[in-house]
Design a protein around this motif. Structure first.
Motif, PDB file in Angstrom:
ATOM      1  N   LYS A   1       1.026  -1.082   0.051  1.00  0.00           N
ATOM      2  CA  LYS A   1       0.057   0.018   0.149  1.00  0.00           C
ATOM      3  C   LYS A   1       0.819   1.116   0.189  1.00  0.00           C
ATOM      4  O   LYS A   1       1.948   1.339   0.731  1.00  0.00           O
TER       5      LYS A   1
ATOM      6  N   GLU B   1      -3.444   1.957   7.305  1.00  0.00           N
ATOM      7  CA  GLU B   1      -4.835   1.889   6.516  1.00  0.00           C
ATOM      8  C   GLU B   1      -5.509   3.290   6.279  1.00  0.00           C
ATOM      9  O   GLU B   1      -5.941   3.325   5.169  1.00  0.00           O
TER      10      GLU B   1
ATOM     11  N   SER C   1      -3.665   5.044   3.653  1.00  0.00           N
ATOM     12  CA  SER C   1      -3.817   4.518   2.129  1.00  0.00           C
ATOM     13  C   SER C   1      -5.383   5.001   1.702  1.00  0.00           C
ATOM     14  O   SER C   1      -5.374   4.994   0.615  1.00  0.00           O
ATOM     15  N   ASN C   2      -6.167   4.673   2.668  1.00  0.00           N
ATOM     16  CA  ASN C   2      -7.613   5.247   2.120  1.00  0.00           C
ATOM     17  C   ASN C   2      -7.526   6.703   1.863  1.00  0.00           C
ATOM     18  O   ASN C   2      -8.257   6.860   0.674  1.00  0.00           O
TER      19      ASN C   2
END
Length: 596
Positions: free
Chosen positions: A129, A211, A214-215
């Protein structure tokens, strides 16, 4: 019968932690020994200031309580003021030097991380990612720098203060000081208990942060699709959910770390009560040479010990989270490129010769092979085309030629030389690529074209722009940046910048991967002459979806499901009336239908 737990508590420093610290020391801190010694010297001066402050405070109290003189009191007051001036100077210089040291450490670490990233193969970036990479280069390395610099300097200051002041208190009254040691086992137990929980919580926080980042990156890069499909509310909910989870985990970790301060404060209260009671008894008892000034000074000294001791506890608690961060940053170095130069790789090869794939075996996933004995030959100096349905392996062929991936079996040669026996830089410098995915930087069109050849002259850049039909727009925009990822340009304009780069790089082998896919028929026709001039005398391989654009190719390869289905010239393939003819006729009828 009660069960006994076999779970063994992890040590404060695991074997991996020690290895990571050893790597960090030798890689980034060892050469800063001079600055660290300077910081330590200033910190020792601060500690001695505290000790002298206690000594002079006790003397001042005796002047007040006993038959002292005003002159003595004034002298002591001036000396105490001088001590605070020295302490203030050290308090200014210590973080200044520490920040300079940590900033250099962060810079060197980021530089090394970037260099290592650049040697990793494409497969790493396709499975990792982008938020994780950004987090390591940005937040995590910055966090480590702050911890090594300011946090550690403050911790060393607190430790030196505890040692020097404790030594002085032991010298003044070892009996009273011994009572403080009663709470030491309790404090150590708390620290050991908290450290294991902090480590676990930090792991969860790091994963949630990656996370979440990355979003965010995905949403920003897909904003055009988000807007067109009116999915703003969905993205708000998705990003808010990620942020909320990160908030919850961060609060949970802070709650764990918060156990340290009240535990030490409670221990301090116990010690203060014991000192007040025991010290008061010593003052009242004729058996001890202790006076009121001595007890007050001793209590003041305990305050100087327990406050930095509490901060030290917080430091060792946060150390666990930083050990996790250090491990994650270093984990990048465990990633190694599978695409490497052979031990005796050469640099010379015939760039004008044939490019051949012989019995090539390749797969992205071992369970789903793509090529199983693929054979193709692209004649030197001629134009070859590869066509086929999506997923047939067209672009993969180009990736194998340039060693973005290595074949699993068979061989690829350029001018008779095996590509895996050539230096990667030499091999790739022979190729000029106009890819389907165009990388556009937030700079001017001029700078975007010049990117492929920093030594190019102004005349060469203008000529490349003219050949690619982008010169007029370049004059109009001047030095204006084109926006992140070329957001202010159309798809066709981006494509023409990529084509201009191909003109400018002037490599002997040209790879066109859907090079005109974003251009309309009229624009494609305008640059067809330029493309013909570009391919003249060069070995050219064209991957195309629009079959009319490769009708003049010297050889056309038709791929289907990772295999070579048919090959020949445009006329030969139409005469065979196979897959190519079906695709061509379908496109022509579709175009005529739209035109009509």
């Amino acid at each position: 019968m009660a069960k006994t737990s076999n779970k063994k508590r992890e040590p404060f420093f695991s074997a991996k932690d020690k290895d990571n610290l050893h790597w960090f020391w030798h890689g980034y801190l060892k050469h800063k020994v001079g600055m660290m010694l300077l910081v330590l010297l200033m910190i020792i001066v601060q500690g001695l200031v505290y000790q002298q402050f206690l000594a002079k405070t006790e003397s001042g109290l005796r002047v007040i309580f006993e038959s002292g003189t005003v002159r003595d009191l004034i002298m002591i007051s001036f000396f105490v003021f001088f001590l605070f001036v020295v302490r203030g100077a050290m308090s200014y210089l210590v973080p200044l030097v520490a920040v300079r040291m940590s900033s250099d450490v962060v810079f060197r670490m980021r530089s090394d991380l970037i260099k290592h990233l650049m040697i990793l193969d494409l497969a790493y970036f396709e499975r990792t990612k982008s938020g994780e990479i950004i987090h390591k280069l940005g937040g995590q390395s910055q966090k480590l720098g702050f911890f090594v610099g300011i946090s550690t300097a403050n911790a060393v200051r607190d430790l030196v203060t505890v040692l020097i002041v404790s030594g002085y208190l032991i010298y003044k009254n070892w009996i009273l000081f011994s009572s403080a040691l009663v709470v030491l086992p309790f404090i150590m137990w708390i620290m050991n208990h908290v450290s294991a929980r902090v480590r676990k919580a930090q792991n969860e926080v790091e994963l949630a942060a990656i996370e979440n980042m990355s979003n965010i990156e995905e949403t920003i890069s897909s904003m055009r699709t988000v807007k067109i499909s009116a999915q703003e509310d969905k993205e708000i909910d998705r990003l808010t959910e990620g942020s909320n989870r990160l908030r919850g985990l961060s609060v949970h970790m802070q709650r764990i770390q918060a156990l340290v301060s009240p535990s030490i404060d409670l221990s301090s209260a116990v010690v203060y009560v014991m000192v007040i009671g025991g010290g008061g008894y010593m003052v009242l008892s004729p058996n001890y040479d202790v006076d009121s000034a001595g007890i007050i000074t001793f209590l003041l000294g305990l305050v100087m010990v327990f406050d930095p001791a509490r901060l030290l506890g917080q430091y060792f608690s946060s150390m666990q989270s930083n050990l996790v961060t250090l491990d994650r940053v270093r984990s990048l170095y465990s990633e190694d490129s599978s695409i490497k130069d052979a031990p005796n790789a050469g640099t010379e090869f015939d760039t004008s010769g044939d490019i051949t794939l012989k019995d090539v075996v390749f797969s992205y996933d071992p369970e789903q092979p793509l090529f199983n004995g693929l054979n193709m030959n692209f004649e030197g100096g001629k134009v070859s085309a590869i066509v086929g349905a999506t997923g047939s392996g067209k672009t993969t062929v180009l990736s194998l030629l340039t060693r973005l991936y290595d074949v699993k079996g068979g061989e690829i040669t350029v001018g008779g030389g095996k590509v895996d026996e050539l230096k990667i830089k030499s091999l790739r410098s022979a190729f000029s690529v106009v890819a389907q995915d165009i990388v556009i930087f937030n700079k001017s069109i001029w700078e975007n074209i010049k990117y492929v050849n920093r030594e190019a002259t102004d005349e060469q850049i203008w000529q490349a722009a003219e050949n690619a039909e982008i010169a007029d727009l370049m004059r109009k925009r001047g030095d204006t940046a084109v926006g992140p990822k070329g957001a202010q340009l159309s798809g066709g304009q981006k494509q023409r910048i990529a084509i201009a780069r191909a003109f400018l790089s002037d490599a002997p082998i040209l790879l066109l991967d859907e090079a005109t896919s974003a251009l309309d028929q009229a624009t494609e026709a305008r640059i067809k002459t330029a493309l013909t001039r570009l391919t003249n005398g060069r070995t050219t391989i064209v991957v195309a979806h629009r079959l009319s654009s490769i009708a003049d190719a010297d050889q056309i390869y038709v791929m289907e499901s990772g295999g070579l289905f048919e090959q020949g010239t445009h006329d030969e393939l139409l005469e065979v009336n196979g897959l190519y003819a079906q695709l061509y006729n379908a496109q022509r009828s579709g175009y005529n239908g739209k035109k009509g």
